[in-house]
Scaffold this motif. Structure first.
Motif, PDB file in Angstrom:
ATOM      1  N   ALA A  36       8.070  27.180-121.182  1.00 59.23           N
ATOM      2  CA  ALA A  36       9.311  27.954-121.174  1.00 59.23           C
ATOM      3  C   ALA A  36       9.537  28.537-119.784  1.00 59.23           C
ATOM      4  CB  ALA A  36       9.225  29.076-122.215  1.00 59.23           C
ATOM      5  N   VAL A  37      10.788  28.561-119.345  1.00 56.88           N
ATOM      6  CA  VAL A  37      11.107  29.037-118.001  1.00 56.88           C
ATOM      7  C   VAL A  37      12.305  29.989-118.058  1.00 56.88           C
ATOM      8  CG1 VAL A  37      10.242  26.950-116.870  1.00 56.88           C
ATOM      9  CG2 VAL A  37      12.648  27.085-117.537  1.00 56.88           C
ATOM     10  N   ILE A  38      12.453  30.768-116.993  1.00 59.92           N
ATOM     11  CA  ILE A  38      13.644  31.590-116.756  1.00 59.92           C
ATOM     12  C   ILE A  38      14.256  31.117-115.438  1.00 59.92           C
ATOM     13  CG2 ILE A  38      14.466  33.883-116.099  1.00 59.92           C
ATOM     14  CD1 ILE A  38      12.632  35.110-118.088  1.00 59.92           C
ATOM     15  N   SER A  39      15.542  30.810-115.433  1.00 61.44           N
ATOM     16  CA  SER A  39      16.254  30.359-114.238  1.00 61.44           C
ATOM     17  C   SER A  39      17.242  31.434-113.816  1.00 61.44           C
ATOM     18  CB  SER A  39      16.987  29.043-114.493  1.00 61.44           C
ATOM     19  OG  SER A  39      16.088  28.027-114.894  1.00 61.44           O
ATOM     20  N   ALA A 188      13.089  39.048-118.158  1.00 66.47           N
ATOM     21  CA  ALA A 188      11.824  38.930-118.864  1.00 66.47           C
ATOM     22  C   ALA A 188      11.501  40.199-119.642  1.00 66.47           C
ATOM     23  CB  ALA A 188      10.706  38.621-117.865  1.00 66.47           C
ATOM     24  N   GLU A 189      11.750  41.347-119.035  1.00 62.24           N
ATOM     25  CA  GLU A 189      11.493  42.619-119.717  1.00 62.24           C
ATOM     26  C   GLU A 189      12.376  42.766-120.947  1.00 62.24           C
ATOM     27  OE1 GLU A 189      11.644  47.443-118.766  1.00 62.24           O
ATOM     28  OE2 GLU A 189      12.014  45.970-117.178  1.00 62.24           O
ATOM     29  N   ALA A 190      13.645  42.397-120.808  1.00 61.48           N
ATOM     30  CA  ALA A 190      14.557  42.500-121.948  1.00 61.48           C
ATOM     31  C   ALA A 190      14.161  41.552-123.071  1.00 61.48           C
ATOM     32  CB  ALA A 190      15.988  42.223-121.499  1.00 61.48           C
ATOM     33  N   ALA A 191      13.591  40.401-122.717  1.00 67.48           N
ATOM     34  CA  ALA A 191      13.192  39.416-123.726  1.00 67.48           C
ATOM     35  C   ALA A 191      11.784  39.663-124.258  1.00 67.48           C
ATOM     36  CB  ALA A 191      13.295  38.012-123.149  1.00 67.48           C
ATOM     37  N   GLY A 192      11.064  40.633-123.698  1.00 65.22           N
ATOM     38  CA  GLY A 192       9.718  40.924-124.160  1.00 65.22           C
ATOM     39  C   GLY A 192       8.691  39.906-123.745  1.00 65.22           C
ATOM     40  N   PHE A 245      11.198  30.386-112.955  1.00 65.63           N
ATOM     41  CA  PHE A 245       9.892  30.993-113.209  1.00 65.63           C
ATOM     42  C   PHE A 245       9.349  30.497-114.547  1.00 65.63           C
ATOM     43  CE2 PHE A 245      12.164  33.875-110.471  1.00 65.63           C
ATOM     44  CZ  PHE A 245      11.230  34.409-109.613  1.00 65.63           C
ATOM     45  N   GLU A 246       8.059  30.161-114.576  1.00 60.49           N
ATOM     46  CA  GLU A 246       7.411  29.922-115.851  1.00 60.49           C
ATOM     47  C   GLU A 246       7.162  31.269-116.550  1.00 60.49           C
ATOM     48  OE1 GLU A 246       3.786  27.804-115.552  1.00 60.49           O
ATOM     49  OE2 GLU A 246       4.730  25.834-115.393  1.00 60.49           O
ATOM     50  N   LEU A 247       7.136  31.251-117.857  1.00 56.87           N
ATOM     51  CA  LEU A 247       6.772  32.438-118.627  1.00 56.87           C
ATOM     52  C   LEU A 247       5.270  32.444-118.858  1.00 56.87           C
ATOM     53  CD1 LEU A 247       9.678  32.702-121.215  1.00 56.87           C
ATOM     54  CD2 LEU A 247       9.456  33.780-118.963  1.00 56.87           C
TER      55      LEU A 247
END
Length: 249
Positions: A36-39, A188-192, A245-247
Motif C-alpha cells: 500500500a502506498v500514499i501518493s 497517514a495520521e488521518a488514516a491511522g 511513500f510505502e505504508l
C-alpha cells in the motif's frame, strides 16, 4: 509372436506413466501483492529580483532597391552596435538573432478587360535584429533610449531573468519536498497508518515567464523621455514534486 507382444507393451507403458503424473501446483494469479502506498504532490516557490535583462532590438530600412535598403540598414546597425559596446555591453552579450530581406509590391489592379495585372515590386525592406544581454539593469533605460535615437525602430521586447538560477531553484526544490512530506504525514495520521520508505520522487520545474512590455509603446516613450522607464520586479521560480511513500507494516 512373443516379440510383437513385447514391443506393444513398451509402447503403451510410457503413456500410462504420463497420465499418472501429478499436475503442478497453481501459482498466484497476479504475482505477489503490491504494498500500500500514499501518493502526494508538493510545490515550492522562490522569489528573487532579476539581475539581467535580455532585450530584442531591430533596425528596419526601406529603399527602392535591395542594395540601398541593405546599405542603410548596415549603417544604422553599426552605430547601434558601437553604442552598445560604448555602454559596456560585452561582445559575447550581443548576438544577431534575425536577418531578413523582403520585397514590397504594389496593390494588384485590373485593366479594362477586368484581367488582373501582376503586382510590381515597389521597394525592399531589410530588417536586422540583435538580442542583447544587459547585466547592469541601471543602464537598461538609457540604452533603449540611445538605441532608438540611433536607428532602432522595431523590437523592444524585454525578458528579465537571472544569470545564475541554481540558488532559487534549490530553495524551491527544498520547499516542494517539505510540502509533499508534510502532506503525506497528514494523510497517514488521518488514516491511522505510518509512513514507510519513499518509493519514487519526480520533479517538474517551471522557470519564470518573461516580462514583456509593449514594444511599440516603449519605443514611442523613448523618443520623448531621457530614458525609458523600466521595472524588473521579481522572478518566481516554481518546482513541483510527485512523491510516493510505502505504508509501514
Amino acid at each position: 509372436m512373443a516379440l510383437g507382444l513385447v514391443l506393444a507393451g513398451s509402447l503403451v507403458a510410457p503413456a500410462v506413466a504420463l497420465s499418472q503424473a501429478p499436475p503442478p501446483p497453481p501459482g498466484p494469479p497476479h504475482g505477489p501483492p503490491q504494498p500500500a502506498v500514499i501518493s502526494v504532490t508538493g510545490q515550492g516557490m522562490a522569489q528573487v529580483a532579476p539581475d539581467m535583462a535580455v532585450v530584442s532590438l531591430s533596425v528596419t530600412r526601406l529603399a527602392e532597391t535591395a542594395d540601398a535598403a541593405l546599405a542603410a540598414n548596415n549603417a544604422a546597425m553599426r552605430e547601434v552596435m558601437a553604442a552598445l559596446k560604448a555602454d559596456g555591453i560585452a561582445e559575447r552579450d550581443i548576438q544577431t538573432s534575425d536577418f531578413s530581406i523582403y520585397p514590397h509590391y504594389s496593390p494588384q489592379s485590373s485593366d479594362s478587360s477586368n484581367e488582373p495585372s501582376p503586382p510590381k515590386t515597389t521597394g525592399y525592406q531589410v530588417t536586422n535584429t540583435l538580442t542583447v544581454k544587459v547585466r547592469d539593469l541601471q543602464k537598461l533605460g538609457g540604452l533603449l533610449d540611445r538605441s532608438v535615437k540611433l536607428g532602432v525602430n522595431q523590437g523592444g521586447q524585454i525578458s528579465f531573468t537571472n544569470d545564475d538560477t541554481k540558488v532559487p531553484l534549490t530553495q524551491a526544490r527544498r520547499r516542494a519536498v517539505e510540502d509533499a512530506v508534510e502532506k503525506a504525514r497528514t494523510l497517514a495520521e488521518a488514516a491511522g497508518v505510518k509512513l514507510g520508505r519513499i518509493v519514487s520522487l519526480e520533479e517538474n520545474a517551471d522557470l519564470p515567464m518573461p516580462i514583456r512590455p509593449a514594444p511599440m509603446m516603449r519605443m514611442a516613450m523613448a523618443k520623448e523621455a531621457d530614458s525609458v522607464p523600466v521595472s524588473g520586479g521579481e522572478n518566481t521560480y516554481t518546482v513541483n514534486v510527485f512523491m510516493r511513500f510505502e505504508l509501514a507494516p
